[in-house]
Design a protein around this motif. Sequence first.
Motif, PDB file in Angstrom:
ATOM      1  N   PHE A   1      -1.688  10.125  64.376  1.00 16.33           N
ATOM      2  CA  PHE A   1      -1.318  12.221  63.661  1.00 16.33           C
ATOM      3  C   PHE A   1      -1.923  12.524  62.974  1.00 16.33           C
ATOM      4  O   PHE A   1      -2.543  13.568  63.133  1.00 16.33           O
ATOM      5  CB  PHE A   1       0.337  11.460  63.632  1.00 16.33           C
ATOM      6  CG  PHE A   1       1.095  11.436  64.515  1.00 16.33           C
ATOM      7  CD1 PHE A   1       1.284  12.021  65.369  1.00 16.33           C
ATOM      8  CD2 PHE A   1       1.370  10.017  63.970  1.00 16.33           C
ATOM      9  CE1 PHE A   1       2.702  11.343  66.213  1.00 16.33           C
ATOM     10  CE2 PHE A   1       2.375   9.757  65.267  1.00 16.33           C
ATOM     11  CZ  PHE A   1       3.543  10.067  66.352  1.00 16.33           C
ATOM     12  N   LEU A   2      -3.177  12.156  61.836  1.00 15.00           N
ATOM     13  CA  LEU A   2      -4.190  13.003  61.022  1.00 15.00           C
ATOM     14  C   LEU A   2      -4.897  13.436  62.251  1.00 15.00           C
ATOM     15  O   LEU A   2      -5.279  14.698  61.845  1.00 15.00           O
ATOM     16  CB  LEU A   2      -4.423  11.732  59.710  1.00 15.00           C
ATOM     17  CG  LEU A   2      -3.193  11.511  59.105  1.00 15.00           C
ATOM     18  CD1 LEU A   2      -4.113  10.427  58.456  1.00 15.00           C
ATOM     19  CD2 LEU A   2      -3.216  12.482  58.251  1.00 15.00           C
ATOM     20  N   ALA A   3      -5.570  11.982  63.221  1.00 15.81           N
ATOM     21  CA  ALA A   3      -6.651  12.590  63.863  1.00 15.81           C
ATOM     22  C   ALA A   3      -5.706  14.020  64.617  1.00 15.81           C
ATOM     23  O   ALA A   3      -6.722  14.881  64.962  1.00 15.81           O
ATOM     24  CB  ALA A   3      -6.578  11.911  64.880  1.00 15.81           C
ATOM     25  N   ASP A   4      -4.591  14.343  65.351  1.00 19.18           N
ATOM     26  CA  ASP A   4      -4.370  15.130  66.054  1.00 19.18           C
ATOM     27  C   ASP A   4      -3.727  16.536  65.478  1.00 19.18           C
ATOM     28  O   ASP A   4      -4.817  17.762  65.339  1.00 19.18           O
ATOM     29  CB  ASP A   4      -2.835  14.971  65.999  1.00 19.18           C
ATOM     30  CG  ASP A   4      -2.745  13.980  67.824  1.00 19.18           C
ATOM     31  OD1 ASP A   4      -3.747  14.233  68.248  1.00 19.18           O
ATOM     32  OD2 ASP A   4      -1.744  13.607  67.849  1.00 19.18           O
ATOM     33  N   GLU A   5      -4.031  16.023  63.589  1.00 17.45           N
ATOM     34  CA  GLU A   5      -4.075  17.918  62.918  1.00 17.45           C
ATOM     35  C   GLU A   5      -5.202  18.218  62.570  1.00 17.45           C
ATOM     36  O   GLU A   5      -5.613  19.333  62.753  1.00 17.45           O
ATOM     37  CB  GLU A   5      -3.755  17.511  61.456  1.00 17.45           C
ATOM     38  CG  GLU A   5      -1.860  17.028  61.290  1.00 17.45           C
ATOM     39  CD  GLU A   5      -1.521  16.314  59.890  1.00 17.45           C
ATOM     40  OE1 GLU A   5      -2.338  16.632  58.906  1.00 17.45           O
ATOM     41  OE2 GLU A   5      -0.762  15.386  59.476  1.00 17.45           O
ATOM     42  N   ILE A   6      -6.257  16.941  62.728  1.00 23.16           N
ATOM     43  CA  ILE A   6      -7.979  17.880  62.674  1.00 23.16           C
ATOM     44  C   ILE A   6      -8.210  18.437  63.866  1.00 23.16           C
ATOM     45  O   ILE A   6      -8.491  19.595  63.595  1.00 23.16           O
ATOM     46  CB  ILE A   6      -8.962  16.280  62.236  1.00 23.16           C
ATOM     47  CG1 ILE A   6      -8.753  15.980  61.311  1.00 23.16           C
ATOM     48  CG2 ILE A   6      -9.939  17.362  62.350  1.00 23.16           C
ATOM     49  CD1 ILE A   6      -9.001  14.735  61.129  1.00 23.16           C
ATOM     50  N   PHE A   7      -8.085  18.118  64.741  1.00 20.67           N
ATOM     51  CA  PHE A   7      -7.728  18.611  66.654  1.00 20.67           C
ATOM     52  C   PHE A   7      -7.242  19.801  66.502  1.00 20.67           C
ATOM     53  O   PHE A   7      -8.089  21.191  66.690  1.00 20.67           O
ATOM     54  CB  PHE A   7      -8.097  17.631  67.847  1.00 20.67           C
ATOM     55  CG  PHE A   7      -8.131  16.519  67.584  1.00 20.67           C
ATOM     56  CD1 PHE A   7      -9.028  16.430  66.838  1.00 20.67           C
ATOM     57  CD2 PHE A   7      -7.709  15.273  67.953  1.00 20.67           C
ATOM     58  CE1 PHE A   7      -9.551  15.056  67.390  1.00 20.67           C
ATOM     59  CE2 PHE A   7      -7.709  13.829  68.022  1.00 20.67           C
ATOM     60  CZ  PHE A   7      -9.367  13.978  67.296  1.00 20.67           C
ATOM     61  N   ASN A   8      -6.572  20.059  65.954  1.00 22.45           N
ATOM     62  CA  ASN A   8      -5.255  21.529  65.935  1.00 22.45           C
ATOM     63  C   ASN A   8      -5.837  22.213  65.252  1.00 22.45           C
ATOM     64  O   ASN A   8      -6.462  23.151  65.076  1.00 22.45           O
ATOM     65  CB  ASN A   8      -4.214  21.062  65.765  1.00 22.45           C
ATOM     66  CG  ASN A   8      -2.893  20.381  66.712  1.00 22.45           C
ATOM     67  OD1 ASN A   8      -3.415  19.982  68.187  1.00 22.45           O
ATOM     68  ND2 ASN A   8      -1.962  19.833  66.376  1.00 22.45           N
ATOM     69  N   GLU A   9      -6.284  21.953  63.438  1.00 21.10           N
ATOM     70  CA  GLU A   9      -7.137  22.577  63.132  1.00 21.10           C
ATOM     71  C   GLU A   9      -7.822  23.750  63.903  1.00 21.10           C
ATOM     72  O   GLU A   9      -8.749  24.477  63.037  1.00 21.10           O
ATOM     73  CB  GLU A   9      -7.897  21.442  61.614  1.00 21.10           C
ATOM     74  CG  GLU A   9      -6.385  22.190  60.826  1.00 21.10           C
ATOM     75  CD  GLU A   9      -6.787  20.352  59.826  1.00 21.10           C
ATOM     76  OE1 GLU A   9      -7.506  21.100  59.473  1.00 21.10           O
ATOM     77  OE2 GLU A   9      -5.667  19.788  59.149  1.00 21.10           O
ATOM     78  N   ARG A  10      -9.428  22.419  64.185  1.00 26.63           N
ATOM     79  CA  ARG A  10      -9.978  23.054  64.836  1.00 26.63           C
ATOM     80  C   ARG A  10     -10.113  23.764  66.124  1.00 26.63           C
ATOM     81  O   ARG A  10     -11.329  24.152  67.336  1.00 26.63           O
ATOM     82  CB  ARG A  10     -11.443  22.024  64.964  1.00 26.63           C
ATOM     83  CG  ARG A  10     -11.892  21.292  63.690  1.00 26.63           C
ATOM     84  CD  ARG A  10     -12.638  20.351  63.396  1.00 26.63           C
ATOM     85  NE  ARG A  10     -13.724  20.397  62.142  1.00 26.63           N
ATOM     86  CZ  ARG A  10     -15.005  19.671  61.870  1.00 26.63           C
ATOM     87  NH1 ARG A  10     -15.475  19.900  62.954  1.00 26.63           N
ATOM     88  NH2 ARG A  10     -14.852  19.134  60.928  1.00 26.63           N
ATOM     89  N   CYS A  11      -8.972  23.873  66.266  1.00 26.86           N
ATOM     90  CA  CYS A  11      -8.238  24.249  67.711  1.00 26.86           C
ATOM     91  C   CYS A  11      -9.150  24.064  69.101  1.00 26.86           C
ATOM     92  O   CYS A  11      -9.647  23.918  70.078  1.00 26.86           O
ATOM     93  CB  CYS A  11      -9.066  25.910  67.788  1.00 26.86           C
ATOM     94  SG  CYS A  11      -7.881  26.779  66.167  1.00 26.86           S
ATOM     95  N   ILE A  12      -9.121  22.392  68.764  1.00 18.94           N
ATOM     96  CA  ILE A  12      -9.861  21.696  70.153  1.00 18.94           C
ATOM     97  C   ILE A  12      -9.187  21.237  70.848  1.00 18.94           C
ATOM     98  O   ILE A  12      -8.071  20.496  69.830  1.00 18.94           O
ATOM     99  CB  ILE A  12     -10.201  20.368  69.090  1.00 18.94           C
ATOM    100  CG1 ILE A  12     -11.768  20.398  68.699  1.00 18.94           C
ATOM    101  CG2 ILE A  12     -10.483  19.247  70.405  1.00 18.94           C
ATOM    102  CD1 ILE A  12     -12.151  18.993  67.834  1.00 18.94           C
ATOM    103  N   LYS A  13      -8.303  21.651  72.286  1.00 18.39           N
ATOM    104  CA  LYS A  13      -7.663  21.211  73.222  1.00 18.39           C
ATOM    105  C   LYS A  13      -7.764  19.858  74.360  1.00 18.39           C
ATOM    106  O   LYS A  13      -9.219  20.103  74.297  1.00 18.39           O
ATOM    107  CB  LYS A  13      -7.368  22.295  73.618  1.00 18.39           C
ATOM    108  CG  LYS A  13      -6.118  21.641  75.217  1.00 18.39           C
ATOM    109  CD  LYS A  13      -5.954  23.204  75.378  1.00 18.39           C
ATOM    110  CE  LYS A  13      -4.764  23.203  76.413  1.00 18.39           C
ATOM    111  NZ  LYS A  13      -3.437  23.013  75.787  1.00 18.39           N
ATOM    112  N   LEU A  14      -7.789  18.687  74.004  1.00 14.69           N
ATOM    113  CA  LEU A  14      -8.364  17.706  74.557  1.00 14.69           C
ATOM    114  C   LEU A  14      -7.585  17.814  76.060  1.00 14.69           C
ATOM    115  O   LEU A  14      -5.870  17.918  76.235  1.00 14.69           O
ATOM    116  CB  LEU A  14      -7.378  16.195  73.793  1.00 14.69           C
ATOM    117  CG  LEU A  14      -7.598  15.391  73.236  1.00 14.69           C
ATOM    118  CD1 LEU A  14      -6.687  15.026  71.974  1.00 14.69           C
ATOM    119  CD2 LEU A  14      -9.131  14.814  73.204  1.00 14.69           C
TER     120      LEU A  14
END
Length: 248
Positions: free
Chosen positions: A106-119
Amino acid sequence: MKLTNNAKKIYETWFNSSSQLESDSSDFLEDYLNFLGDIGDKINIDEQTRLLVIVASLCVSGGAKSSFKSFVKAALNVGISAGDIKEILYQAVPYAGLGRVEDQIFLADEIFNERCIKLENMPKKSREGRGERGLEIQRKLFPAVDKFIASTPNDQRHIMEFLSQNCFGDFYARGVLSLELRELLTFVYIVTLGFAKPQLLGHIAANFGIGNDRAKLISVVTTLIPFIGYPSALNALAAINEISSSKN
C-alpha cells in the motif's frame, strides 16, 4: 555534507538531493551515503538490479517504512517501472508472509498515486493448471523436486502442493520478470529474513543452476549489508561457500 563522488551521484540521482533525507541527522546521512558509495566500487551488478535488490530486501524486513519509501522512489528515479516494483512486492508474500509485506504494497501504491503513475492491469493467469505450471518451474530450478515431493509424508503433502500452486504457479509464472531475476529476488528475501537455512542453501544452488553465479550472489550480499547488517550477511556468505564447495 562531505560526500565522495560515488555518494554524491547516489544522492543526486537516486534521491534527487532530497532535503527530506537530511532532517536533523545529516552526520549519519553523510556516513550512510558514503558507505553506499563505497559499496558501489565492490559490486558487479548494474544500478537497476542493485535498487531492485534493495527494494526487495526492505519490503520483507518488517519495518523501515521510511527507507522503503525512499528506495521505491529511487528505483522509479532510475527508470525502474512501477510494474516491476509491484512484482517484487507480490512475489515477497509467499516467502515473508502478508503480515510483513501488506503495508509495503500500500505504501508503494501511495507513491505511484503521488506521481500519477497508472499501472496497467497486472498479469494474472487462470487458476486452472497452476500446480503443473508451478511444478514445471520448480523442475527447472530444483531437478530433484519430484523425488523430494514423493518422499514427503502424506499428512504434509498438501504443503508441497501449495508450494507448486501458489509460490511458483501464482507468482513465478506471472512473467514480467525473468526467471533468473525472480530466483535472485527469492535469495534476497530469505537472506533478509535471516533464518530458514535449508531453503537458503536450496535457493543458492538454484541460483547457480540458472546462471546467477557466485560473484553475482556475493555482489547482492554486499549490496544488502547496510540493510540487513553484518551477521546476516556473513551467514549468507557462509551458505554461498558451502554450496560452492559442494559443487567442486
